[in-house]
Design a protein around this motif. Structure first.
Motif, short mmCIF file in Angstrom:
data_model
loop_
_atom_site.label_atom_id
_atom_site.label_comp_id
_atom_site.label_asym_id
_atom_site.label_seq_id
_atom_site.Cartn_x
_atom_site.Cartn_y
_atom_site.Cartn_z
N ILE A 142 2.61 6.20 -7.86
CA ILE A 142 3.70 5.62 -7.58
C ILE A 142 3.59 4.21 -6.78
O ILE A 142 4.27 3.33 -7.36
N ALA A 143 2.56 4.13 -6.14
CA ALA A 143 2.03 2.72 -5.51
C ALA A 143 1.84 1.80 -6.66
O ALA A 143 2.22 0.54 -6.72
N PHE A 144 1.15 2.20 -7.78
CA PHE A 144 0.69 1.40 -8.89
C PHE A 144 2.14 0.98 -9.63
O PHE A 144 2.21 -0.35 -10.13
N VAL A 145 2.91 1.85 -10.18
CA VAL A 145 4.06 1.37 -10.67
C VAL A 145 5.08 0.45 -9.93
O VAL A 145 5.83 -0.39 -10.41
N ALA A 146 5.09 0.71 -8.42
CA ALA A 146 5.93 -0.04 -7.66
C ALA A 146 5.44 -1.44 -7.68
O ALA A 146 5.96 -2.49 -7.60
N ALA A 147 3.85 -1.71 -7.78
CA ALA A 147 3.39 -3.01 -7.41
C ALA A 147 3.14 -3.50 -8.74
O ALA A 147 3.60 -4.79 -8.91
N VAL A 148 3.31 -3.02 -9.87
CA VAL A 148 3.11 -3.40 -11.53
C VAL A 148 4.26 -3.79 -11.87
O VAL A 148 4.85 -4.65 -12.65
N LYS A 149 4.96 -2.64 -12.15
CA LYS A 149 6.37 -2.50 -12.69
C LYS A 149 7.56 -3.24 -12.15
O LYS A 149 8.09 -4.02 -12.44
N ALA A 150 7.82 -2.29 -10.82
CA ALA A 150 8.95 -3.05 -10.07
C ALA A 150 8.59 -4.20 -9.19
O ALA A 150 9.43 -5.04 -8.80
N GLN A 151 7.24 -4.57 -9.13
CA GLN A 151 6.68 -5.74 -8.35
C GLN A 151 7.31 -5.96 -7.28
O GLN A 151 7.71 -6.93 -6.59
N VAL A 152 7.41 -4.76 -6.52
CA VAL A 152 7.69 -4.64 -5.03
C VAL A 152 6.80 -5.73 -4.26
O VAL A 152 5.53 -5.57 -4.30
N PRO A 153 7.20 -6.62 -3.64
CA PRO A 153 6.24 -7.70 -3.08
C PRO A 153 5.19 -7.03 -1.85
O PRO A 153 4.01 -7.52 -1.83
N LYS A 154 5.52 -6.08 -1.26
CA LYS A 154 4.53 -5.30 -0.45
C LYS A 154 4.40 -3.86 -0.59
O LYS A 154 5.57 -3.20 -0.45
#
Ligand SMILES: NC(=O)c1ccc[n+]([C@@H]2O[C@H](COP(=O)([O-])OP(=O)(O)OC[C@H]3O[C@@H](n4cnc5c(N)ncnc54)[C@H](O)[C@@H]3O)[C@@H](O)[C@H]2O)c1
Length: 315
Positions: free
Chosen positions: A25-37
């Motif tokens: 989940i952390a991975f798709v949030a950082a890579v796909k959704a590009q959540v800043p933090k």
């Protein structure tokens, strides 16, 4: 700004649990959704370290396959921040996550404790999602009340309204589905924002009411359990059971290999929840499944389940 960012409004995401699901989940949030933090924590410092190392491995794999450039991978890596517990999710008095997704061990007691701590630490505006596979989201939502809140207070009434189930699938970077499960208490705007967030992570979203197993595990787990009973009764070998479903039905994985992949402890917990909550004998877990969990054979994550797994293939 990534797709849907204005709709979900998540600039900082907290993820609780850096096992196979939380890390994904952390991975798709950082890579796909590009959540800043993306703030990632785990009760076990060793598991947190392992999770971060696996995040790096997933990025390197995507770069080597040409799915990400090195710059994109570096940017995603810079978004990930391991933190050492729920209090550390509140970065300052006016900076805390807009959403937290809990992906800790499948246990009601563990999740109730986590949601109580989250409610005591973070403002009422924070969306609190659980990745549970089977536990009543309504029950988890009822525990999202700040420790010192009085009955009938705003905290006690509003706290559970920002909780819902966001059920990602394993492996999260690959599987396209998120099942969204509102609790009885969940407010509509929370459902809409969480739906937009899951889409920003590149997922197709389906909705289910809060019943044991939701739609996905209500269908999948009795199937896996029946495969284990087929083995237990000596009807066929594990290899033949899996081959039958792969080559006869076109499943990408046989049910026993899939059970290992999900985690046998998680499968057992889901079956027990469905059995307890419905009192329907069709959900009775196989004795062999229980014994394998007793032995600590949890499947891929522990190195042994129905099959054996070398250490470099695990999260
Ligand atoms: N495995 C699957 O295929 C799958 C699929 C969908 C949903 N889920 C659900 O996702 C959740 C996590 O499953 P998983 O397979 O990643 O399990 P896992 O065992 O790989 O990881 C769970 C992690 O939670 C950590 N943890 C336990 N208590 C904690 C606490 N109080 N605070 C912070 N961290 C804590 C553990 O140290 C562990 O690293 C479960 O609710 C499970 O039902 C699993």
């Amino acid at each position: 700004m990534a797709v849907n960012a204005a709709k979900h409004g998540v600039k900082t995401l907290g993820v609780i649990g850096s096992g196979q699901m939380g890390l994904g989940i952390a991975f798709v949030a950082a890579v796909k959704a590009q959540v800043p933090k993306v703030l990632l924590c785990d009760a076990s410092p060793a598991q947190l370290k392992k999770g971060v190392a696996f995040f790096d491995k997933l990025l390197a794999k995507d770069v080597s396959k040409g799915k990400l450039t090195q710059e994109e991978a570096d940017a995603a890596k810079a978004r990930l921040h391991p933190v050492d517990g729920i209090p550390a999710l509140k970065l300052s008095s006016d900076d805390s996550p807009q959403m937290v997704i809990e992906a800790a061990t499948e246990s009601l007691a563990v999740k109730q404790k986590i949601f109580g701590s989250l409610a005591s630490t973070l403002p009422l505006s924070t969306i609190l999602a659980t990745n549970t596979s089977s536990i009543s989201v309504t029950k988890i939502a009822a525990s999202a009340i700040a420790e010192n809140a009085k009955a009938g207070s705003e905290d006690a009434i509003e706290g559970p309204k920002r909780v819902l189930g966001l059920h990602f699938f394993n492996p999260v970077p690959v599987m396209k589905l998120v099942e969204l499960i509102p609790a009885l208490q969940t407010s509509k705007d929370i459902v809409d924002r969480a739906h937009a967030f899951a889409e920003a992570c590149g997922k197709t979203v389906t909705h289910s009411t809060d019943v044991p197993g939701f739609v996905s595990n209500r269908l999948l787990m009795p199937f896996i359990n029946e495969a284990i009973m087929t083995l237990e009764k000596g009807i066929s070998s594990k290899e033949d059971i899996d081959t039958c479903l792969r080559f006869g039905m076109g499943h990408p994985m046989g049910p026993l290999a899939l059970a290992d992949f999900i985690g046998l402890d998680t499968c057992l917990y889901i079956m027990e929840t469905m059995y307890r909550e419905t009192c329907d004998s069709k959900y009775r877990p196989s004795v062999l499944l229980g014994r394998m969990v007793d032995a600590g054979w949890y499947g891929k994550k522990s190195g042994k389940g129905f099959y054996d797994y070398p250490s470099d293939t695990r999260v």
